[in-house]
Design a protein around this motif. Structure first.
Motif, mmCIF file in Angstrom:
data_model
loop_
_atom_site.group_PDB
_atom_site.id
_atom_site.type_symbol
_atom_site.label_atom_id
_atom_site.label_comp_id
_atom_site.label_asym_id
_atom_site.label_seq_id
_atom_site.Cartn_x
_atom_site.Cartn_y
_atom_site.Cartn_z
ATOM 1 N N VAL A 1 4.848 11.117 -1.524
ATOM 2 C CA VAL A 1 5.413 10.512 -2.735
ATOM 3 C C VAL A 1 6.674 11.250 -3.158
ATOM 4 N N ASN A 2 6.608 12.576 -3.196
ATOM 5 C CA ASN A 2 7.786 13.356 -3.606
ATOM 6 C C ASN A 2 8.975 13.098 -2.677
ATOM 7 N N LEU B 1 0.641 2.136 -2.239
ATOM 8 C CA LEU B 1 1.788 2.980 -1.906
ATOM 9 C C LEU B 1 2.230 2.770 -0.467
ATOM 10 N N ALA B 2 1.261 2.615 0.451
ATOM 11 C CA ALA B 2 1.602 2.375 1.853
ATOM 12 C C ALA B 2 2.365 1.057 2.006
ATOM 13 N N VAL B 3 1.939 0.035 1.279
ATOM 14 C CA VAL B 3 2.638 -1.258 1.324
ATOM 15 C C VAL B 3 4.056 -1.123 0.780
ATOM 16 N N VAL C 1 2.311 3.029 -9.866
ATOM 17 C CA VAL C 1 1.119 3.528 -9.158
ATOM 18 C C VAL C 1 0.736 4.914 -9.671
ATOM 19 N N ALA C 2 1.742 5.759 -9.931
ATOM 20 C CA ALA C 2 1.460 7.096 -10.465
ATOM 21 C C ALA C 2 0.768 6.994 -11.814
ATOM 22 N N LEU D 1 9.525 13.196 -13.106
ATOM 23 C CA LEU D 1 9.068 12.098 -13.955
ATOM 24 C C LEU D 1 7.779 11.487 -13.429
ATOM 25 N N SER D 2 7.628 11.455 -12.105
ATOM 26 C CA SER D 2 6.378 10.930 -11.536
ATOM 27 C C SER D 2 5.191 11.820 -11.900
#
Length: 417
Positions: A37-38, A96-98, A113-114, A53-54
């Motif tokens: 994610v990062n 997330l994968a999509v 999502v986060a 921010l996430s």
């Protein structure tokens, strides 16, 4: 060492062995996703602020909804809530994968999502903590928590290492899919546990005002307030070493990215050592909490004076070990010294304080490092922890003396009854 040794005594229990193995796999997958994610956000925006921010998106729901999650944990059976939370997290990892596969250039879906993951953690996290207390008898709970810290540290190291290897091969979507699969391992482990070996905690009564009742319990428990205040200080200016390690590496130590990587590894090793130290102790007491906070505070202040990378790393090792010992002791005492029907809401209070400490301490230490320098930031943080430990010791001693005086005044009444 065998599971029969005191350090590994929680592993004598079948349900905990399943829980520990699933936890290691799940934590490994979680840290693989964290790196993915990062990296994805950084690739899309080129901004470290966007990455931060996430993290805020993930922490915010705990601050707002944590006590509601605690109330649900105290009222509902833990097992189905844990399973539901794991399935929800698996679904979010698949989303997330999509997102990664479609090549969407917007970070807004990732933030969504986060935020959703933060809501799941806020509502399901207390049930997860309560369930973890049900897979071992109360006498072995501190040991189980300490071993859990070891597993978390090992999972973090393993997850980040695997992510670094797999990212060029599978892309971010591969990391997210591995994490999604890890949640099904947890579900399978929970379903395979022996019902007759659970140590089910007493639930709370089904009535309104449970959140208010939980807040009232915390506010009416002076020793718990002292411990939470101490933990807030230690978790904000006495922790967040990701900020100060980076500042020291880039600034006074002139070690660059390789030095930061070395310090991160040393810190991870220290957390593993701290977990084993906690697991080896027969009891985790408030006295141990105060001593650990004091010693790590002194070490943190001294770390700001270290002239070279290797001397800073040497001081960092016991600081990391002390951080885990502190966290494990706080969690153990808060749970074991709390009535079972209130356990979930106290776990929620711990989560809220932890989230608040992270949200407060990271920016504060960053500001201190930018304005006064990283050495001064470390010294101010260390002195603050020492002062907090001394104030907490004085407060707990006063509470203990008051309790003793109350008992002395009560004794003649009991004798005359």
């Amino acid at each position: 060492m065998s599971p029969s040794s005191s350090t590994f005594r929680a592993l004598r229990h079948h349900n905990y062995r399943l829980w520990a193995g699933a936890d290691l796999i799940s934590v490994t997958g979680t840290w693989m996703q964290v790196l993915g994610v990062n990296w994805l956000i950084l690739t899309l925006t080129g901004s470290a602020t966007s990455v931060g921010l996430s993290l805020v998106m993930q922490a915010l729901p705990t601050l707002l909804l944590g006590m509601w999650g605690g109330a649900l944990a105290d009222r509902l059976p833990s097992r189905p809530v844990v399973i539901a939370a794991q399935l929800a997290q698996a679904a979010l990892a698949a989303v997330l994968a999509v997102i990664a596969l479609t090549g969407d250039r917007s970070v807004l879906p990732i933030y969504a999502v986060a935020l959703a993951g933060g809501v799941v953690n806020a509502l399901g996290g207390p049930a997860l903590g309560r369930f973890g207390a049900e897979v071992v008898p109360p006498a072995d709970l501190p040991n189980a928590m300490a071993l859990g810290s070891v597993l978390n540290s090992a999972g973090r190291i393993l997850g980040m290492s695997l992510a670094g290897v797999l990212l060029p091969l599978t892309g971010n979507e591969g990391l997210f899919l591995v994490n999604a699969a890890s949640f099904f391992v947890v579900v399978a482990a929970v379903l395979a546990m022996r019902r007759e070996e659970f140590h089910v905690l007493t639930p709370s009564e089904r009535r309104g005002g449970s959140v208010r009742e939980g807040l009232g319990h915390v506010l009416r428990t002076p020793w718990l307030l002292v411990v939470l205040a101490l933990w807030l200080v230690a978790g904000s200016v006495g922790r967040n070493y990701q900020v100060t390690m980076a500042s020291m590496s880039a600034g006074p130590l002139d070690a660059g990215a390789p030095g930061y990587g070395l310090l991160s590894t040393v810190f991870a090793v220290g957390t593993v050592l701290g977990g084993f130290l906690a697991a080896a102790r027969p009891r985790l007491t408030l006295r141990l909490l105060l001593i650990t906070t004091f010693v790590t505070g002194v070490a943190q202040a001294l770390s700001g004076l270290m002239p070279q990378l290797w001397t800073f790393a040497a001081v960092l090792l016991p600081i990391a070990a002390g951080a885990v010992l502190l966290d494990t002791t706080v969690s153990a005492r808060a749970q074991l010294d709390t009535p079972e029907p209130m356990r979930g809401r106290v776990i929620a209070a711990l989560s809220i304080v932890s989230a608040g400490a992270g949200a407060l301490g990271g920016p504060l230490l960053g500001w201190l490092s930018d304005t006064l320098g990283p050495r001064a930031a470390l010294e101010i943080g260390g002195v603050s922890c020492v002062a907090a430990a001394l104030l907490a010791a004085a407060g707990l001693a006063r509470l203990s003396g008051r309790t003793l005086r109350q008992a002395v005044r009560l004794r003649p009444r009991l004798e005359n009854a």
